[in-house]
Design an enzyme around this catalytic site. Structure first.
Site, PDB file in Angstrom:
ATOM      1  N   HIS A   1       0.828  -1.208   0.000  1.00 26.08           N
ATOM      2  CA  HIS A   1       0.000   0.000   0.000  1.00 26.08           C
ATOM      3  C   HIS A   1       0.863   1.259   0.000  1.00 26.08           C
ATOM      4  CE1 HIS A   1      -2.648   2.980   2.242  1.00 26.08           C
ATOM      5  NE2 HIS A   1      -3.247   2.797   1.085  1.00 26.08           N
TER       6      HIS A   1
ATOM      7  N   GLU B   1       2.020   1.793  -3.484  1.00 27.83           N
ATOM      8  CA  GLU B   1       0.917   2.322  -4.304  1.00 27.83           C
ATOM      9  C   GLU B   1       0.867   3.848  -4.210  1.00 27.83           C
ATOM     10  OE1 GLU B   1      -3.563   3.305  -3.699  1.00 27.83           O
ATOM     11  OE2 GLU B   1      -3.162   1.229  -3.091  1.00 27.83           O
ATOM     12  N   HIS B   2       0.999   4.373  -3.000  1.00 31.75           N
ATOM     13  CA  HIS B   2       1.014   5.825  -2.816  1.00 31.75           C
ATOM     14  C   HIS B   2       2.210   6.459  -3.536  1.00 31.75           C
ATOM     15  CE1 HIS B   2      -1.861   6.866   0.640  1.00 31.75           C
ATOM     16  NE2 HIS B   2      -2.157   5.628   0.282  1.00 31.75           N
TER      17      HIS B   2
ATOM     18  N   GLU C   1      -3.746   7.746   7.906  1.00 34.27           N
ATOM     19  CA  GLU C   1      -4.835   6.881   7.438  1.00 34.27           C
ATOM     20  C   GLU C   1      -5.072   5.733   8.424  1.00 34.27           C
ATOM     21  OE1 GLU C   1      -4.149   5.362   3.541  1.00 34.27           O
ATOM     22  OE2 GLU C   1      -4.551   7.269   2.538  1.00 34.27           O
TER      23      GLU C   1
END
Length: 224
Positions: free
Chosen positions: A45, A48-49, A125
């Site tokens: 993840h 991905e950012h 997040e």
């Protein structure tokens, strides 16, 4: 559906749809949270950012603006088994979109300041999900079914595992898993031979070796 294989091994799936004006592109990479090392949970993840950050050819704002002006729809998501990047492109902007996407996948170095900034975004997040009852329930449900195992842990990882990840570790992770033999590309919509040849022209240049994924663990359920 038409299926082709690029010279470097990337599978290309083509689904023409009549009476639409745009072309959808999905780039699927076969790496997700269950294949990660426990101490680096959330690295898929995190990457991905970082894919949308500055690379060798484009600055981060040029990536965002270039994708938006040539289609307007861009998204990405990380799951247990895969990471996928999605765009919808206008016909006249298709090659520019593909050029930007290729620059993201070809890139092998990130800027330290952008890396540290994004780490804070991801930690924020995680804290947000932890403080939201519905999101927290989703995370606990995984653990109640699969216990302390790869399938039982959250896709986004934990604050401590995100803090374990260095820029070098992230770059090595990308080099290991973002390879042609661990990817496929889907083209859908107003697809002609022109768009297919553009995809081939760019993504046939992507390099990388074979990928060996670990066998994910599945634990026993537990009361939460």
């Amino acid at each position: 559906m038409r299926v082709e294989t690029l010279d470097n091994g990337i599978k290309l799936y083509i689904v023409p749809i009549e009476n639409v004006k745009t072309v959808g592109i999905a780039i699927h990479v076969g790496i997700g949270s269950v294949y990660e090392e426990k101490q680096y949970r959330g690295i898929s993840h995190f990457l991905e950012h970082m894919m949308f950050k500055t690379n060798k050819k484009y600055r981060s704002e040029e990536i965002d603006m270039g994708l938006e002006l040539n289609g307007g729809i861009t998204n990405a998501m990380t799951s247990t088994h895969y990471t996928v990047y999605l765009t919808e492109s206008l016909k006249e902007g298709f090659e520019k979109v593909v050029d930007i996407l290729f620059s993201m996948f070809e890139n092998d170095r990130f800027l330290e300041e952008e890396f540290e900034k994004e780490r804070k975004v991801i930690i924020s997040e995680i804290e947000m999900y932890d403080n939201n009852p519905e999101s927290k329930l989703d995370i606990l449900t995984q653990k109640s079914v699969f216990g302390d195992s790869d399938y039982g842990e959250p896709i986004g990882g934990y604050i401590e595992t995100i803090n374990n990840i260095t820029k070098n570790i992230l770059e090595e992770f990308k080099a290991r898993y973002y390879t042609p033999k661990n990817m496929f590309i889907l083209l859908e919509g107003n697809v002609t031979e022109k768009e297919i040849e553009i995809i081939k022209k760019y993504f046939s240049k992507l390099e990388g070796g074979d990928v060996k994924l670990k066998e994910p663990t599945k634990g026993n359920g537990m009361d939460i």
